[in-house]
Structures are given as structure tokens and as C-alpha cells.
Motif scaffolding. Structure first.
Motif, mmCIF file in Angstrom:
data_model
loop_
_atom_site.group_PDB
_atom_site.id
_atom_site.type_symbol
_atom_site.label_atom_id
_atom_site.label_comp_id
_atom_site.label_asym_id
_atom_site.label_seq_id
_atom_site.Cartn_x
_atom_site.Cartn_y
_atom_site.Cartn_z
ATOM 1 N N GLY A 36 -10.940 -4.039 15.525
ATOM 2 C CA GLY A 36 -9.898 -3.192 14.954
ATOM 3 C C GLY A 36 -9.353 -3.754 13.654
ATOM 4 O O GLY A 36 -9.092 -3.028 12.704
ATOM 5 N N MET A 37 -9.192 -5.069 13.606
ATOM 6 C CA MET A 37 -8.576 -5.679 12.425
ATOM 7 C C MET A 37 -9.548 -5.829 11.289
ATOM 8 O O MET A 37 -9.297 -5.465 10.161
ATOM 9 N N MET A 38 -10.693 -6.448 11.611
ATOM 10 C CA MET A 38 -11.559 -6.866 10.524
ATOM 11 C C MET A 38 -12.825 -6.039 10.473
ATOM 12 O O MET A 38 -13.653 -6.250 9.595
ATOM 13 N N GLY A 79 2.522 -10.716 15.178
ATOM 14 C CA GLY A 79 1.954 -9.421 15.528
ATOM 15 C C GLY A 79 2.278 -8.376 14.474
ATOM 16 O O GLY A 79 1.432 -7.549 14.120
ATOM 17 N N LEU A 80 3.513 -8.438 13.988
ATOM 18 C CA LEU A 80 3.932 -7.483 12.956
ATOM 19 C C LEU A 80 3.055 -7.636 11.717
ATOM 20 O O LEU A 80 2.550 -6.652 11.166
ATOM 21 N N VAL A 96 -1.580 -6.016 8.380
ATOM 22 C CA VAL A 96 -2.870 -6.304 7.761
ATOM 23 C C VAL A 96 -3.907 -5.261 8.180
ATOM 24 O O VAL A 96 -4.727 -4.819 7.377
ATOM 25 N N ILE A 97 -3.843 -4.825 9.453
ATOM 26 C CA ILE A 97 -4.776 -3.794 9.900
ATOM 27 C C ILE A 97 -4.545 -2.507 9.118
ATOM 28 O O ILE A 97 -5.481 -1.890 8.601
ATOM 29 N N ALA A 98 -3.272 -2.123 9.022
ATOM 30 C CA ALA A 98 -2.976 -0.809 8.454
ATOM 31 C C ALA A 98 -3.219 -0.795 6.949
ATOM 32 O O ALA A 98 -3.821 0.141 6.425
ATOM 33 N N ARG A 99 -2.716 -1.784 6.230
ATOM 34 C CA ARG A 99 -2.821 -1.779 4.766
ATOM 35 C C ARG A 99 -3.126 -3.194 4.274
ATOM 36 O O ARG A 99 -2.211 -3.900 3.840
ATOM 37 N N ILE A 124 -4.251 -14.745 8.841
ATOM 38 C CA ILE A 124 -4.062 -13.802 9.953
ATOM 39 C C ILE A 124 -5.411 -13.462 10.587
ATOM 40 O O ILE A 124 -5.551 -13.471 11.812
ATOM 41 N N TYR A 125 -6.401 -13.188 9.757
ATOM 42 C CA TYR A 125 -7.735 -12.905 10.286
ATOM 43 C C TYR A 125 -8.210 -14.052 11.157
ATOM 44 O O TYR A 125 -8.691 -13.871 12.267
ATOM 45 N N ARG A 126 -8.088 -15.261 10.592
ATOM 46 C CA ARG A 126 -8.616 -16.415 11.300
ATOM 47 C C ARG A 126 -7.962 -16.571 12.656
ATOM 48 O O ARG A 126 -8.636 -16.682 13.680
ATOM 49 N N TRP A 127 -6.629 -16.516 12.714
ATOM 50 C CA TRP A 127 -5.981 -16.793 13.993
ATOM 51 C C TRP A 127 -6.138 -15.638 14.962
ATOM 52 O O TRP A 127 -6.181 -15.847 16.172
ATOM 53 N N SER A 128 -6.274 -14.433 14.440
ATOM 54 C CA SER A 128 -6.542 -13.318 15.359
ATOM 55 C C SER A 128 -7.909 -13.490 15.987
ATOM 56 O O SER A 128 -8.092 -13.256 17.189
ATOM 57 N N PHE A 129 -8.877 -13.900 15.174
ATOM 58 C CA PHE A 129 -10.219 -14.109 15.708
ATOM 59 C C PHE A 129 -10.197 -15.182 16.790
ATOM 60 O O PHE A 129 -10.750 -15.012 17.873
ATOM 61 N N VAL A 130 -9.507 -16.288 16.473
ATOM 62 C CA VAL A 130 -9.433 -17.395 17.426
ATOM 63 C C VAL A 130 -8.752 -16.942 18.716
ATOM 64 O O VAL A 130 -9.195 -17.252 19.823
#
Lengths: 285, 326
Positions: free
Chosen positions: A29-31, A161-162, A167-170, A184-190
Motif C-alpha cells: 500500500g505504501m511503496m 502512523g500519521l 506519505v501514502i496519500a501524497r 518512513i519507508y524503511r521503518w514501515s518495511f521493517v
């Protein structure tokens, strides 16, 4: 009474599936990264438990170690592989597929191709009247429910989370507002990989742990997020509920083969009819 | 033209191989030719058409099973015949592709990663189905499938030796490669590139992307079906693994390693990977898959056009610029 046990089994399967799908969903969803090695991270989580058992380490320590180790592997994967191909989403499928082959083979080299078993820390069953159910399976359900709620809390209530949702939206707007999207990408992936590791560790005592186990959870996990919709995080709940519930109940009532075939066909039809998922809004242009 | 030069050169080189190789290696080369044909089918649909099909073995397997059933004479009113089997196999694979394609692509359609996951799921379902379809051998598959039989009108001419089989396969694969090489340079090839790069504009110019997608999907399926059908005549054995998920991902790796956007590179990718597997798996044992996985990752990240296509294209570029300078 015949109906309660299959229902409890089904909900336990659904909860594990949600944990796996949440990890996939955060990354996808994010990346837009399709992580085909997610099933192998799940498998590594289970193998950490095998390792703990063979070194006579306490079970609960394994449950803590597994997500940490898998998260560390996730961090390596993100740094060495994924961050180079964010711009090419379709190539992430191929690259992580190569990774999944390598991880599988690495496990074969270390532990051998044969199935391993992990014994549960508690053997007793919980019973009320005619109903009796192993305590450990109830524990799996409680633990995964807790992790699912924690994930939702992190993504819906905390500052991290906010930012992640921003980052997902815009992505570009958030970058100009000073959010470090790379971080943010990195830690979400982790975080996603740690969830997979924990799911693998939790479920290890109830299944046979072997190097090929990842795929059997990866594909239902993906179908869950596609069926549920990649928009809101809650789509995963609906998707995993539909996929896991049907699969688990039909396996008991008809046969595992028929269940798998029925579930996949059902999923393909739903995805075809509602490309944005059960909970995704219909895009009306 | 220069593309064809490469194709002709490669096949000329292949043609002399059986003269110097032992019987064993000629037999292996026969398999490689079929895998190469299979890789061509994926290169066409993925590299040219931009449809990432994670379940290409679906069509290979359908071709294999149809060929097995028809040449074993299990479709009783239909006579067991090699040529008939081959055409039935192609048609069955193409028909299934047409059915699947019109369901998946019509309307808003499914593409990109969604399509990859769905085709993967279909390959898994079919493998499960074939493992449990006892009339077709179930998990053990179908045994004793007759070999290539060139005979006509009740005369039998069965090819058991690997050298004659090689030249038969070689001519089939060579013709198809030349045909495809011509096709991708034709108007249809330009449409395919448009389909991959900018489908919206294609619609704007009055073409129907759905029609083009379906055509290329069916054509690729027919070629994959042919590869499957030839495979069982060589192997004598059709099992659920031919339709399944492992073979689907293997062919994906060959094509990606070789270079999906150049037919001959995809073809060579299949041969090179199989050859490397044959040699290196003895040398490295269990480490081979680990190496393959890493090689694949590196090639995707650093050489997205493929390890074989990149040097070929560089060579062609220099060749062209030299010619322009002269």
C-alpha cells in the motif's frame, strides 16, 4: 458442538492470515512494493523457534527473538535491495522472488530440507462442558489479536502512523513538509517484516516447519489484500476474513483441495468484479 | 534484419552441436530447445506485450496434457496422431488463454502486479487440480506417452534417437523464432510496444487494447502449449509439475536473466540457465539455487534489460553507429 471447533480453528487461521497480510499491505500500500519473499520471512520466524528449541532456550524468549531477527533481516533487505528499485514496482516482484529462492535455499543448507517440529510450551486443553481446545491455540489467537490491534493503533493513532499515512496519500507533499519519506519507508518495511516473523514464530508449534512453508501463506495473504482492497487498512480484515474463513471451513466440511480451489476461484472473481476490493470505494470517473 | 542475423547465427551454431556432442548432451540439448521455445512464448507476452504472466506453465501444462491424452488414444473417437495432437495442444492452450484473457482483461481489466498474483494463483490451483484428477493420472501423472511420430496415414515413423529428434525440434523452433522475429518487427509488433508503453494513447488512435492483448496472450499460450506438447513426446511423461507454479517461475527467471525485450536473448537465457544448472549444480551442489537467487536479484537491480540482451543491444548499437559513420 460440531460447529464450534471448526469456527474457532477458522478464526485462528484468519488472525494469522491478517498478521501476514498486514505486513504485505503496509509494504504494498505504501511503496507499491510486492514482497514475494514475505512468506520466507514468515518461515524464518518459525525457524528461529526451531533454533531456540535446539539450544534449549525458553519458548517465550524465542517469541521475542523471532520478530527482532526477522526485522533485522528486513532492514538488510530494504537497504541492500528494495531501496534501489522503488521506482520500478514490477521489478520488485522479480527481485524479491530471487530473494525468496535464495532464502529458502539458505534454510535448506542450514537446517536441511526435511520438516521440523516445534513443541508448544503448554500442552493442556481448555474445556467448558463438551468443548475443549488446546490452550496454546487460544494463546496464538490472543497474541495475534493483540498485534493486529497494536498495528492499527500505530498506524491510526501515533505520529509515526500519521506521517506514514501522509506519505501514502501524497508522497511529494509530505516530502516538502519535511517528512523524511526514506526513513518512513524503511521503518514501515521493517515493521511489516517483523509482523511476518512473529506470525511464523507463533504458529510454529501448530504446523510442520519446512523450507517450502512460506508460499502456502504468501498467496492467501496476497489474495486477502487484493480481495479486501488496498485502500484502507481495514480492508485486510475483510479480505483475510473472506479468504481464511472460506478456506478453513470448506477444508473441514468438504476437502482441503476443494477448499483451496474454491477459495482461489472466488478470490479471482471478486478481484475481477471489484478491482479496488470489497472495502475500496468504486472509482467513479 | 540484424536481429534476424543473430537468430540465424545462433541456430546455425546450435545445428552443428549434435555433431560434436555425445548422445547424452544431444538429448539434453533437445530439452533446452523446448525450454527455449517456452521462454520465447513468455518473452512475447511479457517483454513485448507488457503482460506479466506469473503462470505461463498453465499453457505449457495444458499443451502437455492434451498431447499426452490424444497421442495415448484416450480421446477415443479422435485418432491418436502426432500432428493432430500438436494442433489440439496448441488450440487447447490458446482457447484457455482466450477464455482466461477475456475474463481478466475485459472492462476495467486487471494488470500489473494484480495480474501477476492472479496468474500465480491460477497456476497453483491447476496444479492442485491435476494432482487430484485421477482419470489423468493424478499425482503420478501420465506415463508411456509415445515419442515424436512423423508417420502419415497409418504408417508409423517413430523417432527414438536423440539426433534425429534434435533436427526435428530444431526446425520447429527455428521456424517459430523467425516467425516471431518477423512478427515483432511488423505493424503488430509496433502495436505491442504501444500496448506496453502507452495503452491510453493506443485507444485514442482508435485501436482496441483488449483485442491486441487477447491476440498476443493467445498466441503466446499456443506457443507455450506447443512447447509443452513437444516436451511430453520427448520425456514420455506428463505430471502435475508441468502445469504448476515452479515451472512458471523458472521460465520467468530464464527470460528475465536473458532479457525479456529481445526474443533471442530470452531463448538464450533459457538455454544458458539450464546449461549452467546442469554443470554448476554438480559443482556447487545445494549452493546452486542460492547462487541463482542472488544472480537473479543482481540482474534485476543492475541489468533490468537482461544479462544477455544488454551486450547484444550494445553490440547492435555500435554496429549501427559504425555503419552510419562509414
Amino acid at each position: 458442538m460440531d460447529i464450534i471447533i471448526p469456527l474457532v480453528d477458522a478464526s485462528s487461521y484468519i488472525l494469522i492470515l491478517i498478521m501476514i497480510a498486514l505486513g504485505l499491505m503496509i509494504v504494498f500500500g505504501m511503496m507499491g512494493v510486492i514482497n514475494m519473499a514475505h512468506g520466507e520471512l514468515f518461515m524464518i520466524g518459525a525457524y528461529v523457534m526451531v533454533l531456540c528449541q535446539s539450544h534449549n532456550l525458553p519458548f517465550w524468549l524465542g517469541l521475542v527473538l523471532a520478530p527482532i531477527m526477522v526485522a533485522f533481516i528486513g532492514l538488510l533487505i530494504e537497504t541492500l535491495l528494495i531501496r534501489h528499485i522503488y521506482q520500478r514496482p514490477l521489478d520488485t516482484i522479480l527481485a524479491t522472488w530471487g530473494l525468496s529462492i535464495a532464502l529458502k535455499q539458505a534454510i535448506v543448507l542450514v537446517f536441511g530440507p526435511e520438516a521440523q517440529s516445534v513443541s508448544a510450551p503448554v500442552d493442556e486443553s481448555f474445556s467448558i462442558g463438551d468443548f475443549s481446545y488446546p490452550i496454546y491455540r487460544l494463546f496464538i489467537m490472543a497474541a495475534s489479536l493483540f498485534m493486529i490491534i497494536a498495528t492499527f493503533w500505530i498506524f491510526l493513532k501515533t505520529d509515526f502512523g500519521l506521517m506514514a499515512r501522509a506519505v501514502i496519500a501524497r508522497p511529494h507533499t509530505s516530502e516538502t513538509l519535511g517528512i523524511n519519506t526514506r526513513r518512513i519507508y524503511r521503518w514501515s518495511f521493517v515493521f511489516g517484516t517483523a509482523l511476518a516473523g512473529l506470525a511464523g514464530a507463533l504458529i510454529a508449534p501448530t504446523i510442520s516447519v519446512d523450507p517450502q512453508m512460506g508460499l502456502g501463506y504468501l498467496v492467501p495473504g496476497f489474495l486477502s489484500i487484493l480481495v479486501g482492497g488496498t485502500g484502507p487498512l481495514a480492508g485486510v480484515l475483510a479480505g483475510a476474513g473472506a479468504i481464511g474463513g472460506t478456506n478453513s471451513l470448506l477444508s473441514v466440511w468438504v476437502s482441503p483441495v476443494a477448499a483451496q480451489i474454491a477459495v482461489f476461484i472466488l478470490a479471482i472473481i471478486i478481484i475481477r468484479m471489484r478491482p479496488s476490493g470489497l472495502l475500496g470505494e468504486r472509482d467513479e470517473k | 534484419m540484424k536481429n534476424n542475423l543473430f537468430i540465424i547465427f545462433t541456430f546455425a551454431l546450435l545445428a552443428v552441436m549434435p555433431l560434436i556432442l555425445s548422445d547424452y548432451w544431444t538429448g539434453q540439448l533437445n530439452y533446452y530447445l523446448i525450454y527455449g521455445l517456452f521462454a520465447l512464448s513468455l518473452s512475447l507476452v511479457w517483454g513485448y506485450g507488457g503482460i506479466l504472466c506469473f503462470g505461463q506453465a498453465i499453457f505449457f501444462g495444458i499443451g502437455a496434457y492434451v498431447m499426452a491424452v490424444s497421442t495415448k488414444g484416450m480421446l477415443s473417437p479422435v485418432p491418436a496422431n502426432f500432428y493432430l495432437g500438436l494442433s489440439l495442444a496448441c488450440m487447447a492452450a490458446a482457447a484457455f488463454a482466450a477464455l482466461l484473457g477475456s475474463f481478466l482483461f475485459a472492462g476495467k481489466g486487471i494488470n500489473g502486479p494484480y495480474l501477476a498474483i492472479i496468474t500465480l494463483a491460477i497456476a497453483m490451483v491447476l496444479e492442485r487440480l491435476m494432482s487430484n484428477w485421477y482419470a489423468l493420472g493424478g499425482y503420478n501423472g501420465l506415463l508411456d506417452i509415445p515419442p515424436i511420430n512423423l508417420g502419415l496415414f497409418s504408417y508409423d515413423l517413430e523417432i527414438w534417437d536423440s539426433r534425429p529428434a534434435f533436427y526435428i525440434l530444431w526446425s520447429i523452433v527455428f521456424c517459430i523464432t523467425l516467425l516471431l522475429g518477423w512478427l515483432v518487427k511488423s505493424d503488430f509488433g509496433s502495436l505491442l510496444i504501444a500496448l506496453r508503453t502507452n495503452p491510453e494513447r493506443l485507444t485514442y488512435f482508435g485501436f482496441s487494447p483488449l483485442q491486441i492483448k487477447l491476440k498476443v496472450f493467445c498466441l503466446s499460450a499456443a506457443i507455450a502449449g506447443l512447447a509443452g506438447a513437444l516436451f511430453v513426446t520427448l520425456d514420455g511423461f506428463a505430471s502435475p509439475t508441468l502445469i504448476g507454479f515452479t515451472l512458471s517461475t523458472e521460465v520467468l527467471i530464464w527470460v528475465a536473466l536473458g532479457g525479456k525485450e529481445l526474443l533471442i536473448a530470452a531463448f538464450l537465457g533459457a538455454i544458458a540457465t539450464r546449461l549452467a544448472e546442469n554443470w554448476l549444480s554438480e559443482l556447487f551442489g545445494d549452493y546452486w539455487l542460492l547462487i541463482l537467487g542472488f544472480l537473479f536479484m543482481v540482474s534485476v537491480v543492475l541489468f533490468p534489460k537482461g544479462l544477455i540482451a544488454t551486450p547484444i543491444q550494445a553490440f547492435l548499437k555500435r554496429f549501427n553507429s559504425n555503419k552510419n559513420a562509414a
